[in-house]
Design an enzyme around this catalytic site. Sequence first.
Site, PDB file in Angstrom:
ATOM      1  N   ASP A  81       0.873  -1.166   0.000  1.00 51.20           N
ATOM      2  CA  ASP A  81       0.000   0.000   0.000  1.00 51.20           C
ATOM      3  C   ASP A  81       0.915   1.223   0.000  1.00 51.20           C
ATOM      4  O   ASP A  81       2.060   1.154   0.409  1.00 51.20           O
ATOM      5  CB  ASP A  81      -0.945  -0.001   1.207  1.00 51.20           C
ATOM      6  CG  ASP A  81      -2.146   0.904   0.944  1.00 51.20           C
ATOM      7  OD1 ASP A  81      -2.101   1.689  -0.023  1.00 51.20           O
ATOM      8  OD2 ASP A  81      -3.124   0.845   1.710  1.00 51.20           O
TER       9      ASP A  81
HETATM   10  C1  BGC Z   1      -4.908   3.211  -0.372  1.00 49.82           C
HETATM   11  C2  BGC Z   1      -5.051   2.081  -1.365  1.00 49.82           C
HETATM   12  C3  BGC Z   1      -4.930   2.635  -2.762  1.00 49.82           C
HETATM   13  C4  BGC Z   1      -3.614   3.364  -2.896  1.00 49.82           C
HETATM   14  C5  BGC Z   1      -3.382   3.961  -4.276  1.00 49.82           C
HETATM   15  C6  BGC Z   1      -3.643   4.010  -0.599  1.00 49.82           C
HETATM   16  O1  BGC Z   1      -3.582   5.120   0.228  1.00 49.82           O
HETATM   17  O2  BGC Z   1      -4.913   2.700   0.939  1.00 49.82           O
HETATM   18  O3  BGC Z   1      -6.260   1.403  -1.190  1.00 49.82           O
HETATM   19  O4  BGC Z   1      -5.048   1.605  -3.697  1.00 49.82           O
HETATM   20  O5  BGC Z   1      -3.571   4.417  -1.941  1.00 49.82           O
HETATM   21  O6  BGC Z   1      -4.160   5.045  -4.494  1.00 49.82           O
END
Ligand code: BGC
Length: 732
Positions: free
Chosen positions: A234
């Site tokens: 993440d």
């Molecule tokens: C989120 C994810 C997301 C990623 C890309 C993160 O902050 O937790 O779910 O896919 O950002 O945008």
Amino acid sequence: MTLEEKAKMVIGCSSSAFTGYGNSTLYVPGSAASTAMIERLGILPSVLADGPAGLRISPRREGTEQTYFCTAFPIGTALASSWNTELVENVGKSIGNEVLEYGVDVLLAPGQNLHRDPLCGRNFEYYSEDPYISGKIAAAYVRGVQSQGVGTSVKHFAVNNAETNRKDNDSRLSQRALRELYLKGFEISIKESKPWTVMTAYNAINGQQSMESRELLTDILRNEWGYEGYVMCDWAYAGLRNTQKEIWAGNDLLTPGSDQQYNEVLEAIKNGSLSETDLNNSVERILRIVVKSPRFHGYKYSDKPDLQAHAKVARQAATECIVLLENKDNTLPLSGNGKNVGLFGISSYDFIAGGTGSGSVNKAYTINLLDGLKSYGYNVNNKLSEFYTEQVTKSIEALIAKNPIYAYLGRTSLSEVSISDKLIEESASQDDFAVITLGRSNGEGLDRHAFDDYLLTGIEKNMLSKVSTAFHKAGKKVIVILNISGATEVEPLKGLADAIVCCWLPGQEGGNAVMDVLSGKENPSGKLTMSIPITYFDTNTYDNFPYDYTGPAAMGKYAVTPKPERKNVHYINYDEGIYVGYRYYHTKNVKLSYPFGYGLSYTSFQYSNPTVKATKDGFTATITVKNTGKVAGKEVVQLYVTAPDGGLDKPACELKSFGKTKLLQPGQSETLTFNVDAYTLASFNEAASQWETAAGDYKIYFAANIEDVRGSGAYTQKKAQAWKVNNVLKKQ
Ligand code: BGC
């Protein structure tokens, strides 16, 4: 490949971070990142963009009038409420087609963490408090999206059940709860649907960062479950995590990526703290997906997916996700109630399509309830509509002025506004019935609050009670629409409303879908995938749910509600063990507003002829469902199993299968079949580090919801069975 090229391959490329070798937003504006391009070797980037309620990219681009809107489908919780894997797969196909036609290669979805506590700000993206249905719905979604030749990323792996301080929070839990609940859904979807990628979570698990845990990513995910795709983390920015440890653990792609991480990879290989074999493995896993990606094959995407066709899919899906909670004296469907409507509640005029954050979709429009009623030929009380429309404009301006991030992340729902007694009285005397919408939206980076969020606000209660009294005095009905992101207080509504319809956050076609159900064009067939406690304080997790209304929340300066309360936000003790959701409420006989699996229909169903037959590996059960009412409808049947006494402590029963009939005409029947294998019946024995299915007699229940059993049977497991696994991720 040179060492430098290998290092590039494991670093994500995004606008904000790793600048040297690509920038995904150059390919698809609004995408989240891409893998690197290495021209010398003909390696093209593979573009990653968010979901899950639809594809998330920028709707407009500089230098062109063309728009790039995507379809907003119902949120994850809503999709799961359909209990219809075929429907979810079909939604997945439409989303996958938009991914393909907008030049994206991997969708960062589905999200399938468990609803441990109703206050988790991202529950709306997730499916249920139960891992079995979560896994099955996620698998259907992945199959649908990937059928279009693009990839998915199941996330957030694992035990990510709160947003507060999400980048620095340790989920502390027993191996049993970890295996049976928090990993089980992932195990099901990963084995059944083979997602191209997996996204690790921000949080730690028993002291190990998910993205640095070799026990999680290599021992369990790859060695036990046979996962072959790549793992990305993440969006952890450089410095936050240990680069070398991530690659060693099996977290292949470091997203969003930074120059610092690139240098760290090179340095770690040079100083021997990372083996080149581990790096090679990561590079190979990423490349195996890159070569499957449409961009690698030179797919000529159109930038023009069939949004009209997908809007139809979104509408049809949204109708089947609706859960009818109350329907006194057949208040619904509406026929015969007159055409003049008193439409109350700010959300009726500003219907909420989805949640906020990376899970929000840049859609072309949202059909609100006002539009929906009008297109069905209803007249909405003018004074009310003028009043609320003005309030919507004012509230949006105020919200964005207070917090500009809403303009970017998708703003949250508007707070209910006070309405004068005069407007209520006038409407009650002139209109034929009242419709009140209650709205709740939330999203990434912030958890919900118990007060004024799970629990209704004072303004809401006041309005509900006044509208209900005035309309009932005039002999007229009151219908409440719950346009909500997840479990919310409903108990006070029971005495005030004649019908309660929960449409969740239904996507861009919301107002139409609700009217398809209110009008009787469609018969509601959704059922809850979570229990709805009477009050938030009936949960057994509230003492162990973090909140921080004072300090920096995950979104830092965007934390919106300063309140003088703060609890520990650095770890969460999962003291309830496996007793989450119905496993707790049902086992301990806690009274609920609505139980797990609950939902009404405009028709009635009779269950008959339950059978259970042992197979070589478990059992096959069947039940015949007959539509005994006057209109066509679909029924969801849930199969719960109670394990024999002795051995491990067990919940009163657990969901082990489910099925949904086709649309049954009045008088028509269908026999549903459920196959359950011995492994699905197993519980996790920590002492022996193995899954165990005890020998003995299992009770099988065919149920309309967990408290409404309509048929039963029995299965005898002749010999105990066990499956040994790695003794990892121990609680410290
Ligand atoms: C989120 C994810 C997301 C990623 C890309 C993160 O902050 O937790 O779910 O896919 O950002 O945008």
